[in-house]
Write a protein that holds these residues in place. Sequence first.
Motif, short mmCIF file in Angstrom:
data_model
loop_
_atom_site.label_atom_id
_atom_site.label_comp_id
_atom_site.label_asym_id
_atom_site.label_seq_id
_atom_site.Cartn_x
_atom_site.Cartn_y
_atom_site.Cartn_z
N ARG A 482 0.83 -1.20 0.00
CA ARG A 482 0.00 0.00 0.00
C ARG A 482 0.86 1.26 0.00
N TYR A 483 2.00 1.20 0.70
CA TYR A 483 2.86 2.37 0.78
C TYR A 483 3.50 2.70 -0.56
N LYS A 484 3.54 1.72 -1.49
CA LYS A 484 4.19 1.96 -2.78
C LYS A 484 3.57 3.15 -3.50
N LEU A 485 2.25 3.33 -3.40
CA LEU A 485 1.61 4.44 -4.08
C LEU A 485 2.07 5.77 -3.51
N ASP A 486 2.10 5.87 -2.18
CA ASP A 486 2.58 7.10 -1.55
C ASP A 486 4.03 7.37 -1.96
N HIS A 487 4.82 6.33 -2.03
CA HIS A 487 6.22 6.47 -2.43
C HIS A 487 6.33 6.97 -3.87
N CYS A 488 5.51 6.42 -4.76
CA CYS A 488 5.54 6.86 -6.17
C CYS A 488 5.15 8.33 -6.29
N LEU A 489 4.14 8.75 -5.51
CA LEU A 489 3.75 10.16 -5.54
C LEU A 489 4.88 11.06 -5.06
N GLN A 490 5.59 10.63 -4.03
CA GLN A 490 6.71 11.43 -3.55
C GLN A 490 7.81 11.53 -4.60
N GLU A 491 8.05 10.45 -5.33
CA GLU A 491 9.06 10.49 -6.38
C GLU A 491 8.63 11.38 -7.55
N ASP A 492 7.34 11.38 -7.86
CA ASP A 492 6.86 12.09 -9.04
C ASP A 492 6.52 13.55 -8.77
N PHE A 493 6.29 13.91 -7.49
CA PHE A 493 5.86 15.27 -7.16
C PHE A 493 6.70 15.79 -5.98
N PRO A 494 7.77 16.54 -6.26
CA PRO A 494 8.65 17.02 -5.19
C PRO A 494 7.92 17.85 -4.13
N THR A 495 6.92 18.64 -4.53
CA THR A 495 6.20 19.44 -3.54
C THR A 495 5.46 18.54 -2.57
N TYR A 496 4.83 17.50 -3.09
CA TYR A 496 4.14 16.53 -2.23
C TYR A 496 5.15 15.88 -1.28
N LYS A 497 6.31 15.50 -1.79
CA LYS A 497 7.34 14.88 -0.96
C LYS A 497 7.78 15.81 0.16
N SER A 498 7.93 17.10 -0.15
CA SER A 498 8.36 18.07 0.85
C SER A 498 7.32 18.18 1.97
N PHE A 499 6.03 18.26 1.58
CA PHE A 499 4.98 18.35 2.60
C PHE A 499 4.89 17.07 3.43
N ARG A 500 5.12 15.92 2.77
CA ARG A 500 5.10 14.65 3.52
C ARG A 500 6.26 14.62 4.53
N PHE A 501 7.43 15.10 4.13
CA PHE A 501 8.60 15.10 5.02
C PHE A 501 8.36 16.02 6.22
N LYS A 502 7.70 17.15 5.98
CA LYS A 502 7.42 18.09 7.07
C LYS A 502 6.28 17.63 7.96
N GLY A 503 5.48 16.67 7.48
CA GLY A 503 4.34 16.20 8.25
C GLY A 503 3.08 17.03 8.05
N SER A 504 3.11 17.99 7.13
CA SER A 504 1.92 18.80 6.90
C SER A 504 0.92 18.11 5.98
N ILE A 505 1.35 17.03 5.31
CA ILE A 505 0.44 16.12 4.61
C ILE A 505 0.68 14.73 5.18
N GLY A 506 -0.40 14.06 5.57
CA GLY A 506 -0.29 12.74 6.15
C GLY A 506 -0.15 11.65 5.10
N PRO A 507 0.15 10.42 5.53
CA PRO A 507 0.31 9.31 4.59
C PRO A 507 -0.99 8.98 3.87
N LEU A 508 -0.87 8.63 2.62
CA LEU A 508 -2.01 8.24 1.80
C LEU A 508 -2.61 6.94 2.34
#
Length: 550
Positions: A482-508
């Motif tokens: 299930r985490y693979k999708l969240d990981h692919c989004l982080q690889e494909d969208f740097p802004t999404y990855k940044s927000f995920r790293f900061k914790g301002s967007i939670g896991p999919l």
Amino acid sequence: MLPAAAALAVCVAAAVAVVVCVAVAVAVGAGAALPAAPPLRHRLARAVLHRAARWQRRRLELRGTEVRSSQERRLRRLLPAGAAPGSDAFRESHPLTLSSPDGDPGEQEAPVPLLGPWALLRSCWAADPPLQGALLYLDVLRTAFPQALALRGTALFCWAPGGPRAPAGWPLPTLYCTPAEAGAVPSRAAALRLQLLFALRERGLRVLEAGLASELCDALAALRAGWPGLAEDLALGRLSPQLELPEGTRRQLQGLLAPDAARAAELRAECARGFEGIVQRLWPQLQVVVVGTAHGGEQLYSDALQQEDCKGLPFYSPFYRAGGALLGVNLWPEEPSARFLLCPDWAFCEFLPCPAEEETATALLGELWEGREYALVLTAWPGEYRCHVGEVLQVAGFHKQCPVVEPVRRESQTLSVRGESIPEERFLRSLRRAVGMWPGARLVDYVCVESALLGASSGACAPHYQVFVELRGLRDLSEGQRYKLDHCLQEDFPTYKSFRFKGSIGPLRLHLVAAGAFARLREAVGCPRPMPRVLRERRLLSAIQSAVVS
């Protein structure tokens, strides 16, 4: 340009001869069952419509050399008497407005028009986009696929609970073997099964036509799931007693059926062999699949059809609609991707460059650049001016001075919980990449929800996405998968990855749903429109949540 006398002669001949098929057209418009039409009447109507279509094609070519003046004329028709003339004054006096972000009204089909003897005559000098578009479609189809306009050679798949909707070739109703009542029943599933039954009766079909790619996809899914029952209905010449239909509709449709044991046996034999290429095997003379809408949220279904059930057949999407209006026509049916010529006298169009620039002035139809993307601003109806309809187009080229465009994305279907902006076509790309990492899995369908729609039920975590998927070949997923999708989004969208790293967007959060859940969701939408990929209504969210199995 044709001399005036010659043009008038063509139009008068068309108007006089079309009286022959008016009774049939009126019957279709009123929702009556389509009677058997003598071949002579069909050939005559087809010849008349061909001449009218050639006139419309010449008219289109002429308008394509004078785009600016054609647009100005169209704008004058849309403005009230006494309004300041010219597009510059119009843009200065009317601000941009937004259409509803939750729907795609432009993709809904208009009700079936009544075709009277003066309709074709009037179309020779009046801009009547629905009729012009239908005539151009018939001409393009006849040229590219010479046998496509055969009598009763087209089967229609289109759910229209509010009454009959206009098929692409509505000026030639003898083209269709599908009774109008079959598509107007309250249940979407029942409508598509009825239309499938009437299509299966006609072995010599040349065209399968669907209002949406998803409608054809669901009809063929009904074939996969219920072919033994369909074969029995064919053999007995009956409507299944399990279908819930209004009694009057059942009587009318039952009167059109007759037992056909040979066709039932052929259906059983072909389905027993499997379903890859089943469409071509059941209808060996089929030439093309016509789909009213196959882009945007419908692209997933179009791809699935071409890879399996309709393998080997060309697909043709004839029209481009947005904001409730017909805007363009596809003159190149044999091209692998749909491209639409924007017709200059069908609506007044403006364009905002994408990505947005500081200068907000819109470009006009004759001012676009090849290769660039633009957001569409539309004036198609009196009183509804400069609507930002949420469609993004790319200019693929030009035909004369008219731009040829490809739809790119629907802005209303962009995911964004923190301003990160993930477009639907790029999200699908990431999702497909994640599914490719799940051994044996094949993506059937999906929909997304932003956590704000869930309210308190989403929990106390940061804003996030929830994704509901239907898969084939896999019944469950591990947490790592299930985490693979969240990981692919982080690889494909740097802004999404940044927000995920900061914790301002939670896991999919990813949910699997039962087979058939999305067909039921499309029925819950309540009107035929392209599949929404980001749900904005709680009732639709509840419908898909009720089908979660993992």
